[in-house]
Design an enzyme around this catalytic site. Structure first.
Site, PDB file in Angstrom:
ATOM      1  N   GLU A 139       1.380 -10.680  -0.639  1.00 34.20           N
ATOM      2  CA  GLU A 139       1.922  -9.238  -0.349  1.00 34.20           C
ATOM      3  C   GLU A 139       3.302  -9.342   0.138  1.00 34.20           C
ATOM      4  O   GLU A 139       3.457 -10.142   1.233  1.00 34.20           O
ATOM      5  CB  GLU A 139       1.067  -8.477   0.495  1.00 34.20           C
ATOM      6  N   TYR A 164      -1.420  -2.502  12.337  1.00 40.19           N
ATOM      7  CA  TYR A 164      -0.032  -2.891  12.904  1.00 40.19           C
ATOM      8  C   TYR A 164      -0.254  -2.865  14.426  1.00 40.19           C
ATOM      9  O   TYR A 164       0.370  -2.182  15.337  1.00 40.19           O
ATOM     10  CB  TYR A 164       1.162  -2.028  12.674  1.00 40.19           C
ATOM     11  N   ASP A 223       0.823  -1.201   0.013  1.00 38.89           N
ATOM     12  CA  ASP A 223      -0.169   0.000   0.031  1.00 38.89           C
ATOM     13  C   ASP A 223       0.855   1.288   0.008  1.00 38.89           C
ATOM     14  O   ASP A 223       2.139   1.125   0.077  1.00 38.89           O
ATOM     15  CB  ASP A 223      -0.979  -0.074   1.248  1.00 38.89           C
TER      16      ASP A 223
END
Length: 505
Positions: free
Chosen positions: A482, A242, A94
């Site tokens: 990812e 996170y 991202d």
């Protein structure tokens, strides 16, 4: 005659000795002519694992940028709060800059260079540049006392778009921690990153090294004085991306360990001795990654006992050994799960980060044990440094292609590797090939496409296969497809060790 015959005897003796010299004493050979040795080009993988970081750069890109499909981005970052936060790294696929994983990435890149940089040859400069790109940003983020800017970008809004970093028009909101909204995890990790990096630059750039360690000292003091989880104060911002589940005690121990190593100031040794147990030194958790640093701190502190003979840290050898015993198959305390193909498996989401971090700890602890001429004892089972290195090598070899899928999980390495990684910049046409802006939602049209990503993010290591060694290679599958900076960072050190061991460096 006597002298000539003795000279002949010496020559014969040296010749015979050369035939029996142990491999660990002999000069490393270039093993490419010996198929029974290296099945992989670790040097190539090392170079690519470092190039990858250039594809994650935010800010004004330099003229020597090697991933050329990337262009400048985030040039006004920080403006929303009147500060300069241009630069740093996007964490994964991202366009958000998360301070917590970026700091951990920096710490692990630095640790890789500290332990194995002397073997890196031509890649050392590239590794230092990767670290420097991060530390320049972390210095900006910590410029104001008792304040750290820990995130740029609204993750929710960013994730609702699929657009190139060069095009992003989502809010570049800035989030910070301070006395009123503490964030001990990210603060202590940032201190660790700055301290570790100061060691990297100590000889080549002493003034910069001093700046880094001075800032690390200040940031750690802030982390320790104003305690509180950043997952509480900034919950809506950092969760679920996170969130810190392990608490902040592990980062305080980890940060103190790095400041001890960087400064040799007895203040930090005293801090570790006084607080080690309450900060979880003896915890039985065996997962090492961006959230939980306990295991890393144990291995790091074990060096002070094993190599520097610091008797007061004797317990950290035992704590490190307990971790090893929980990890190695066939020991009484073994708890780790492996796939049928032999890959260490911790969790579904981005499992490869634990493979790379664990492999690094294994080769690093093996280095410390070898220096001290010691082993690990797991009940009645003796684990040698060689065994640790072999386990690490097997994990890296799996990553590079020795697996049931017969594919490399590093993009651009080997004949077969992931083609549809979950990464905005890689999956959309480059600015050079498509100068017109791609709007926020328009990029999602590529999500279901089976076409390969148009831009190869060289060196990116993806989340990896599932517990049954399956890998669908689908762009929408962020858990497996990812890549992330903290997957690559510890791999740099392990690949350096392996490349050197097999005569490739």
């Amino acid at each position: 005659m006597a002298s000539s015959s003795s000279s002949l005897a010496i020559v014969v003796f040296l010749f015979l000795l050369s035939l029996t010299t142990p491999l660990f004493l002999a000069k490393p050979l270039h093993h490419s002519h010996h198929p029974r040795f290296a099945s992989h080009n670790y040097r190539d993988a090392l170079a690519k694992s470092i190039i990858y970081f250039e594809g994650q750069r935010s800010g004004k890109l330099p003229s020597n940028q090697r991933i050329t499909w990337r262009k400048d981005s985030g040039l006004s970052d920080g403006k929303a709060m009147g500060v300069d936060l241009v630069g740093g790294y996007y964490d994964a696929g991202d366009n958000v800059k998360f301070g917590f994983p970026m700091a951990f990435t920096t710490t692990m890149l630095s640790w890789s260079v500290i332990e194995f940089g002397g073997l890196m040859k031509g890649e050392l400069l590239n590794a230092k540049q990767a670290i420097g790109w991060a530390t320049e940003y972390l210095l900006k983020a910590t410029a104001h006392p008792d304040t750290i800017y820990v995130q740029v970008g609204d993750a929710g809004r960013d994730h609702s778009c699929w657009e190139r970093p060069e095009d992003m028009d989502t809010p570049r909101s800035v989030f910070k921690i301070d006395k009123n909204t503490p964030g001990t995890e990210v603060a202590a990790e940032t201190a660790a990153a700055l301290a570790a990096a100061s060691i990297v630059f100590r000889k080549c750039n002493p003034s910069y090294s001093k700046l880094l360690v001075k800032r690390a000292i200040r940031v750690f003091a802030f982390a320790d004085k104003y305690r509180g989880s950043y997952s509480n104060g900034l919950r809506k911002v950092v969760c679920p991306y996170y969130c810190s589940v392990s608490g902040y005690e592990d980062e305080l121990l980890w940060g103190a360990a790095w400041l001890h190593r960087a400064t040799k100031n007895p203040i930090y040794l005293n801090y570790i001795q006084r607080n080690g147990q309450t900060l979880g030194a003896a915890e039985t958790d065996n997962t090492f990654g961006w959230d939980n640093k306990h295991v890393g701190a144990r291995i790091l502190l074990s060096k002070a006992f094993l190599v520097q003979k610091l008797q007061t840290l004797h317990d950290y050898k035992s704590h490190a050994d307990n971790y090893i015993c929980s990890l190695i198959p066939g020991t009484p305390a073994s708890q780790s799960q492996y796939t049928p193909g032999g890959l260490l498996f911790k969790m579904d989401d981005s499992n490869m980060q634990y493979v790379t971090s664990t492999s690094f700890l294994l080769v690093t602890y093996a280095k410390y044990l070898t220096s001290a001429r010691m082993v690990v004892k797991c009940g009645g089972v003796v684990i040698t440094p060689k065994r640790l290195r072999n386990v690490a090598k097997k994990q890296v070899d799996y990553l590079l292609g020795d697996n049931p899928q017969k594919m490399s999980y590093m993009v651009g390495y080997g004949a077969k590797y992931p083609q549809r990684i979950h990464h905005r910049g890689s999956s959309l046409p480059s600015v050079a090939n498509h100068p017109a802006k791609i709007q926020c939602r328009d990029g999602f049209s590529v999500m279901s496409s089976q076409a390969p990503n148009p831009n190869v993010l060289v060196g990116a290591v993806v989340g990896g296969p599932d517990e049954h060694d399956r890998f669908p290679d689908q762009r929408s599958d962020y858990e497996q497809s990812e890549p992330a900076t903290y997957i690559n960072a510890p791999l740099v050190g392990t690949l350096t060790y392996l490349a050197h061991s097999f005569g490739q460096l």
